[in-house]
Design a protein around this motif. Structure first.
Motif, PDB file in Angstrom:
ATOM      1  N   ILE A   3      11.273 -27.228 -36.799  1.00  0.00           N
ATOM      2  CA  ILE A   3      12.357 -28.470 -37.325  1.00  0.00           C
ATOM      3  C   ILE A   3      11.979 -29.652 -36.848  1.00  0.00           C
ATOM      4  N   ILE A   4      11.723 -30.641 -37.627  1.00  0.00           N
ATOM      5  CA  ILE A   4      11.360 -31.933 -37.530  1.00  0.00           C
ATOM      6  C   ILE A   4      12.502 -32.945 -37.531  1.00  0.00           C
ATOM      7  N   ALA A   5      12.342 -34.064 -37.210  1.00  0.00           N
ATOM      8  CA  ALA A   5      13.218 -35.030 -37.392  1.00  0.00           C
ATOM      9  C   ALA A   5      13.520 -35.116 -38.963  1.00  0.00           C
ATOM     10  N   PRO A   6      14.911 -35.304 -39.228  1.00  0.00           N
ATOM     11  CA  PRO A   6      15.256 -35.592 -40.656  1.00  0.00           C
ATOM     12  C   PRO A   6      15.153 -36.849 -41.083  1.00  0.00           C
ATOM     13  N   GLU A   7      15.095 -36.894 -42.628  1.00  0.00           N
ATOM     14  CA  GLU A   7      14.910 -38.114 -43.389  1.00  0.00           C
ATOM     15  C   GLU A   7      16.250 -39.149 -43.064  1.00  0.00           C
ATOM     16  N   ALA A   8      15.988 -40.234 -42.299  1.00  0.00           N
ATOM     17  CA  ALA A   8      17.023 -41.106 -41.722  1.00  0.00           C
ATOM     18  C   ALA A   8      18.007 -41.380 -42.721  1.00  0.00           C
ATOM     19  N   LYS A   9      17.731 -41.692 -44.090  1.00  0.00           N
ATOM     20  CA  LYS A   9      18.456 -42.341 -45.049  1.00  0.00           C
ATOM     21  C   LYS A   9      19.645 -41.523 -45.511  1.00  0.00           C
ATOM     22  N   PHE A  10      19.286 -40.078 -45.307  1.00  0.00           N
ATOM     23  CA  PHE A  10      20.181 -39.084 -45.755  1.00  0.00           C
ATOM     24  C   PHE A  10      20.880 -38.096 -44.696  1.00  0.00           C
ATOM     25  N   THR A  11      20.731 -38.314 -43.186  1.00  0.00           N
ATOM     26  CA  THR A  11      21.087 -37.493 -42.206  1.00  0.00           C
ATOM     27  C   THR A  11      21.539 -38.448 -41.489  1.00  0.00           C
ATOM     28  N   SER A  12      22.847 -38.207 -40.717  1.00  0.00           N
ATOM     29  CA  SER A  12      23.236 -39.054 -39.500  1.00  0.00           C
ATOM     30  C   SER A  12      23.166 -38.281 -38.180  1.00  0.00           C
ATOM     31  N   GLY A  13      23.538 -38.908 -37.194  1.00  0.00           N
ATOM     32  CA  GLY A  13      23.544 -38.251 -35.918  1.00  0.00           C
ATOM     33  C   GLY A  13      22.241 -37.718 -35.283  1.00  0.00           C
ATOM     34  N   TYR A  14      21.030 -37.894 -35.715  1.00  0.00           N
ATOM     35  CA  TYR A  14      20.048 -37.378 -34.948  1.00  0.00           C
ATOM     36  C   TYR A  14      19.577 -38.096 -33.993  1.00  0.00           C
ATOM     37  N   GLU A  15      19.407 -37.540 -32.806  1.00  0.00           N
ATOM     38  CA  GLU A  15      18.899 -38.086 -31.545  1.00  0.00           C
ATOM     39  C   GLU A  15      17.801 -37.486 -30.888  1.00  0.00           C
TER      40      GLU A  15
END
Length: 250
Positions: free
Chosen positions: A159-171
């Motif tokens: 599981i990689i980092a999500p596409e920033a434009k479409f997903t909030s809250g990833y740290e």
């Protein structure tokens, strides 16, 4: 040679190692980012910040560009735009074929939308049903969903980092360079050989299909199909930050 969805399904069902990678406007923009300052700025704003959530260094942008070129050089089948409304789309979409095709060693192509077509007509499910092992790299955790839908016993996922434009809250950690630099090591133990290997990892992850193929995998760049499987809309007119669409949710 231009393949349709039926042709792609036949290739996937053969179980032989293959790398199928798609190309869109974002990939075209990245490939051209070294040509002048304006194209570099477009790459940063339209692709890098959108996908990564930050502005990478110029050195990293160039490494990503070169990895992308290497991906297309090594792919067995490359998806290029074939939409009926292509003439009405922006210049970046119109010029994808002109920019990407000369980089390809293969002479075998398909539609860049082939993964979506195969989702809509049921061919993806036809291929995956009953597969004992599935390997995937993407930003959505769909391990249990794949097991439930297709009767899969083992799912090996990164599981990689999500596409920033479409997903909030990833740290968590950044896709590039941290995750990217350890991916080949992970793939060595991921049991790609003879198994479906799915990728939804943006411009950075196109080359993962080649790495999977080189380990015996049946590798298919399905892109945002993974978002739809997880119940989110990241493409099309209804897309947006954390927008849900459960039409094709597993």
């Amino acid at each position: 040679m231009m393949l349709n969805a039926d042709d792609i399904l036949t290739i996937l069902q053969s179980g032989k190692p293959v790398s199928i990678i798609r190309a869109g406007d974002g990939e075209k923009i990245v490939i051209e980012s070294n040509q002048d300052l304006l194209k570099y700025q477009i790459c940063i704003k339209s692709v890098m910040e959108r996908q990564m959530g930050y502005e990478p260094t110029m050195g990293d942008v160039e490494k990503i560009r070169l990895n992308l070129i290497e991906a297309y050089k090594g792919a067995d089948i490359v998806g290029i735009p074939a939409q009926k409304n292509l003439d009405s789309l922006n210049k970046h979409w119109k010029d994808v074929e002109k920019v990407v095709k000369p980089l390809c060693t293969t002479t075998t192509f398909t539609s860049t939308d082939v993964a979506y077509d195969m989702l809509y007509n049921g061919m993806l499910g036809q291929w995956l049903k009953g597969k004992k092992t599935i390997v995937y790299i993407g930003c959505r955790d769909i391990d249990q969903a794949l097991k439930n839908r297709y009767g899969t016993q083992t799912v090996n996922s990164y599981i990689i980092a999500p596409e920033a434009k479409f997903t909030s809250g990833y740290e968590g950690r950044r896709h590039y360079p941290e995750i990217f630099n350890e991916m080949e090591w992970w793939l060595n133990a991921a049991k790609c050989d003879g198994n479906p290997c799915l990728v939804g990892a943006g411009v950075i992850g196109k080359i993962y299909c080649n790495w999977m193929r080189d380990r015996g995998g049946v590798a298919f760049d399905i892109g945002a199909v993974m978002d739809l499987w997880a119940g989110f809309s990241t493409r099309g007119p209804q897309r947006g930050l954390d927008v849900k669409d459960e039409t094709y949710k597993l």
